[in-house]
Design a protein around this motif. Structure first.
Motif, short mmCIF file in Angstrom:
data_model
loop_
_atom_site.label_atom_id
_atom_site.label_comp_id
_atom_site.label_asym_id
_atom_site.label_seq_id
_atom_site.Cartn_x
_atom_site.Cartn_y
_atom_site.Cartn_z
N ILE A 36 33.52 26.67 8.91
CA ILE A 36 34.34 27.76 8.35
C ILE A 36 34.10 27.84 6.85
N ARG A 37 33.97 29.07 6.32
CA ARG A 37 33.92 29.29 4.87
C ARG A 37 34.91 30.40 4.53
N ASN A 38 35.82 30.12 3.62
CA ASN A 38 36.78 31.12 3.15
C ASN A 38 36.44 31.49 1.71
N PHE A 39 36.21 32.76 1.44
CA PHE A 39 35.81 33.16 0.08
C PHE A 39 36.32 34.56 -0.25
N SER A 40 36.35 34.85 -1.54
CA SER A 40 36.72 36.20 -2.00
C SER A 40 35.58 36.75 -2.85
N ILE A 41 35.58 38.07 -3.04
CA ILE A 41 34.61 38.70 -3.94
C ILE A 41 35.40 39.18 -5.15
N THR B 184 41.18 41.67 4.20
CA THR B 184 40.49 40.50 4.75
C THR B 184 39.70 40.87 6.01
N VAL B 185 38.60 40.16 6.24
CA VAL B 185 37.78 40.40 7.44
C VAL B 185 37.13 39.07 7.85
N ARG B 186 37.01 38.88 9.17
CA ARG B 186 36.38 37.67 9.70
C ARG B 186 34.96 38.03 10.16
N ILE B 187 33.97 37.30 9.63
CA ILE B 187 32.56 37.58 9.92
C ILE B 187 31.96 36.38 10.66
N LYS B 188 31.24 36.65 11.75
CA LYS B 188 30.53 35.58 12.46
C LYS B 188 29.06 35.61 12.01
N TYR B 189 28.56 34.45 11.61
CA TYR B 189 27.19 34.39 11.07
C TYR B 189 26.42 33.23 11.72
N HIS B 190 25.23 33.55 12.21
CA HIS B 190 24.36 32.52 12.79
C HIS B 190 23.40 32.05 11.70
N GLY B 191 23.60 30.82 11.23
CA GLY B 191 22.83 30.30 10.10
C GLY B 191 21.41 29.92 10.47
N LYS B 192 20.59 29.73 9.43
CA LYS B 192 19.19 29.34 9.66
C LYS B 192 19.08 27.92 10.22
N ASP B 193 20.18 27.14 10.08
CA ASP B 193 20.18 25.78 10.63
C ASP B 193 20.54 25.77 12.12
N GLY B 194 20.73 26.98 12.71
CA GLY B 194 21.03 27.08 14.13
C GLY B 194 22.50 27.03 14.47
N PHE C 30 41.45 39.79 11.60
CA PHE C 30 40.89 41.13 11.37
C PHE C 30 39.36 41.05 11.43
N CYS C 31 38.79 42.06 12.16
CA CYS C 31 37.33 41.94 12.36
C CYS C 31 36.59 43.29 12.27
N PRO C 32 36.86 44.26 11.38
CA PRO C 32 38.03 44.35 10.51
C PRO C 32 39.26 44.94 11.22
N ASP C 33 39.11 45.41 12.48
CA ASP C 33 40.27 45.84 13.25
C ASP C 33 41.01 44.60 13.75
N ASP D 25 26.57 28.29 14.27
CA ASP D 25 27.37 29.51 14.10
C ASP D 25 28.52 29.23 13.15
N TYR D 26 28.66 30.13 12.17
CA TYR D 26 29.70 29.95 11.15
C TYR D 26 30.71 31.09 11.20
N ILE D 27 31.95 30.78 10.79
CA ILE D 27 32.99 31.81 10.62
C ILE D 27 33.22 31.98 9.13
N LEU D 28 32.98 33.20 8.63
CA LEU D 28 33.18 33.50 7.21
C LEU D 28 34.41 34.40 7.08
N ASN D 29 35.44 33.91 6.40
CA ASN D 29 36.65 34.72 6.15
C ASN D 29 36.56 35.29 4.74
N LEU D 30 36.36 36.60 4.65
CA LEU D 30 36.14 37.28 3.37
C LEU D 30 37.40 38.04 2.95
#
Length: 600
Positions: free
Chosen positions: A7-12, A61-71, A243-246, A73-78
């Motif tokens: 899991i990674r939680n971050f803001s812009i 806020t939105v939850r993003i699923k990301y498949h990393g280059k290391d194989g 939210f995903c973002p719905d 799966d990550y959850i990114l909460n933006l």
């Protein structure tokens, strides 16, 4: 690997218009969080006014699923945060919910005032920061110069700063990898009692209050009975999800995650930002180190142009307050404007946004009085009272001293405009605290009275700098000064909507300018109208609007002159009576236009 490590939680964070919302759009698009057919610009900006003005007002806020280059799966909460100084409170509460920030800087404009303000908030929250240079596809982009500027002004190493174009998507895949590798995973323990921080809340007509939470420890499930630690209120959880973002219901949220809950809560005021949410039984005992509640800094009166619309205005204000916890209001009455509300805002843009929402969404025609700040009045009997409206100031002999709020304003601009900006700050009773020049960019910090800033300082600053200056401020406290209440009298009657607090040295000049402006704005009547500016019982300026003259002697064609004289005397007597009992109609535009005088 543990669940939390994925899991990674971050803001812009960034200055206004440096590309936060566009970058959020690209991150969602490139991870297939949103299908191509549903994609649109500023996807996270849901309000019409956000989309029209191209600004973010509410942090989303939105939850993003990301498949990393290391194989893996990550959850990114933006969390996409606002950039404008008025909504800095939205930024600060978002910072406490995440572990890292993407610092987005426009490669053609460089570091601006709000960039500094937001990055300092991120550093205070102990964030890991990834510098991102955006808009590298613009012809004016100068990545090396901006990198050096970030290092000189902010002090962050930019050796590995990422170069991206949020518009075209260049560099965004590399940014996703950097988020996974460069930001820390959240800390938390599933076996501990539930501890969640309330990040935001808003009202939904179907679900009641929707509460955005960051779960720190334990687990939150549908059907749990939860307790708000600051109020002690207990609720049964109806829905849990993210939210995903719905909105997507999941039935549970675990430590390290950001999501929402609904629990049939009726009022937004029952959910305080920064509060700790825990289980009713066996919950945590130590609350989260809470956020300070937002405090309004600018106040103004909102009145319906037609008094019969007062009840509609009351309903509209109640509905707006459901989605905006930082907006406050209380009823007030004015002899000139009738019944209305004295409203508190976080700043001028916040005031403008709320007023526009009231007019647009609820079809109201509003009169806005001059913005003012909160003054502390020390009475001679030792009592200290807070004054939100200059018209409420006690009589002069009862006042010992008046304190006004002060701010530290940070202004960044090209060096060529520095002279005009220094003069503007000096004219507004400012005291210079810092001045530094990096390359062709200058940064100055001035201590200014908030009263001198709230009305037209931002407009004047943009005018002096041809639009190139950026401005941010923090409130530093109160300071005693030689302040007086300037009152405007029209036909001998005080118009409380035009009362304002001014420095004694500026009072006469400001009063004369207002009288001259009102003379242009108030239409002529059948009787003579005096306009006066007064401090206490002393008139410091006066203008007179001449009467409209009807030719009462038109029917006299020759004959004795005494007949004409008699008609003129009768007209004069009528005008004297009319002036005594007549009512002066002041047009709506006069209330704000009269105060928009540059008396300096």
């Amino acid at each position: 690997m543990s669940r939390l490590s994925h899991i990674r939680n971050f803001s812009i964070v960034a200055h206004i218009d440096h590309g936060k919302s566009t970058l959020a759009d690209r991150l969602m698009q490139m991870t297939d969080t949103v299908k191509a057919r549903d994609m649109k610009e500023q996807l996270l900006d849901s309000m019409d006014i956000e989309r029209e003005r191209g600004i973010t007002i509410k942090a989303n806020t939105v939850r993003i699923k990301y498949h990393g280059k290391d194989g893996n799966d990550y959850i990114l909460n933006l969390i996409d945060t606002p950039g404008h100084v008025d909504f800095a409170y939205e930024v600060s509460r978002s910072m406490h919910a995440v572990e890292g920030s993407l610092l987005v800087v426009d490669a053609s404009q460089g570091v601006e005032a709000q960039t500094l303000a937001n990055v300092y908030q991120a550093l205070e929250a102990n964030h890991e920061i990834i510098p991102v240079l955006n808009k590298i596809d613009l012809p004016a982009a100068d990545c090396e110069a901006v990198r050096k500027q970030i290092e000189d002004v902010i002090g962050i190493d930019t050796t590995d700063a990422l170069l991206v174009s949020a518009k075209s998507g260049d560099g965004v895949p590399e940014l996703l990898e950097e988020i996974v590798n460069g930001l820390p995973p959240p800390q938390g323990n599933l076996q501990e009692p539930l501890k969640a921080m309330l990040v935001d809340s808003w009202y939904d007509a179907f679900l009641g209050v929707i509460v955005l939470v960051r779960v720190l420890d334990g687990e939150l499930r549908r059907g749990d009975r939860i307790r708000m630690m600051s109020t002690g209120a207990v609720y049964a959880v109806d829905r849990v999800g993210f939210f995903c973002p719905d909105m997507q219901e999941t039935g549970k949220l675990a430590a390290g995650e950001i999501g929402f809950l609904t629990a049939s809560i009726k009022r937004v005021s029952d959910t305080r930002v920064g509060d700790t949410v825990t289980h009713e039984r066996g919950g945590c005992t130590v609350p989260v180190a809470g956020l300070e509640p937002s405090r309004p800094v600018v106040f103004c009166g909102l009145f319906p142009s037609d008094n019969s619309e007062f009840e509609n205005l009351r309903d509209a204000i109640e509905k707006v307050a459901l989605n905006d916890a930082s907006f406050s209001s209380e009823p007030e009455s004015s002899t000139a404007l009738g019944f209305g509300f004295r409203c508190g805002f976080l700043g001028l843009l916040h005031m403008e946004v709320v007023r526009e929402r009231l007019e647009r969404e609820y079809g109201l025609d509003l009169i806005t009085t001059a913005p003012s700040v909160v003054y502390r009045v020390h009475r001679r009997d030792g009592e200290i009272v807070e004054i939100y409206n200059p018209a409420d100031l006690p009589e002069g002999e009862l006042v010992e001293a008046i304190e006004e709020p002060r701010i530290d304003a940070t202004i960044l601009c090209p060096e060529e405009y520095l002279g005009g900006i220094l003069k503007l700050c000096h004219d507004r009773r400012g005291t210079q605290k810092e001045l530094s020049i990096t390359g062709s960019r200058a940064m100055t910090v001035y201590n200014l009275p908030l009263n001198e800033v709230v009305f037209d300082f931002y407009d004047r600053l943009k005018s002096v700098s041809r639009g190139y200056a950026s401005f941010d401020y923090v409130i530093t406290g109160y300071q005693t000064d030689q302040l007086v209440k300037l009152q405007i009298l029209v036909n001998g009657e005080p118009v409380d909507a035009l009362s304002l607090m001014v420095h004694r040295s500026n009072a006469e000049k400001r009063g004369r300018a207002m009288c001259e402006k009102l003379k242009e704005l108030i239409p002529r009547h059948l009787f003579k109208i005096p306009i006066q500016a007064a401090i206490g019982g002393r008139v410091v300026a006066r203008e007179t609007i001449a009467a409209l003259r009807k030719d009462v002697t038109a029917k006299c064609y020759g004959g004795d002159v005494t007949r004409k004289r008699k008609l003129l005397e009768r007209q004069k007597e009528g005008k004297r009576k009319m002036r005594q009992f007549g009512r002066v109609e002041i047009p709506q535009r006069a209330f704000v236009s009269a105060l928009r005088v540059d008396s300096r």
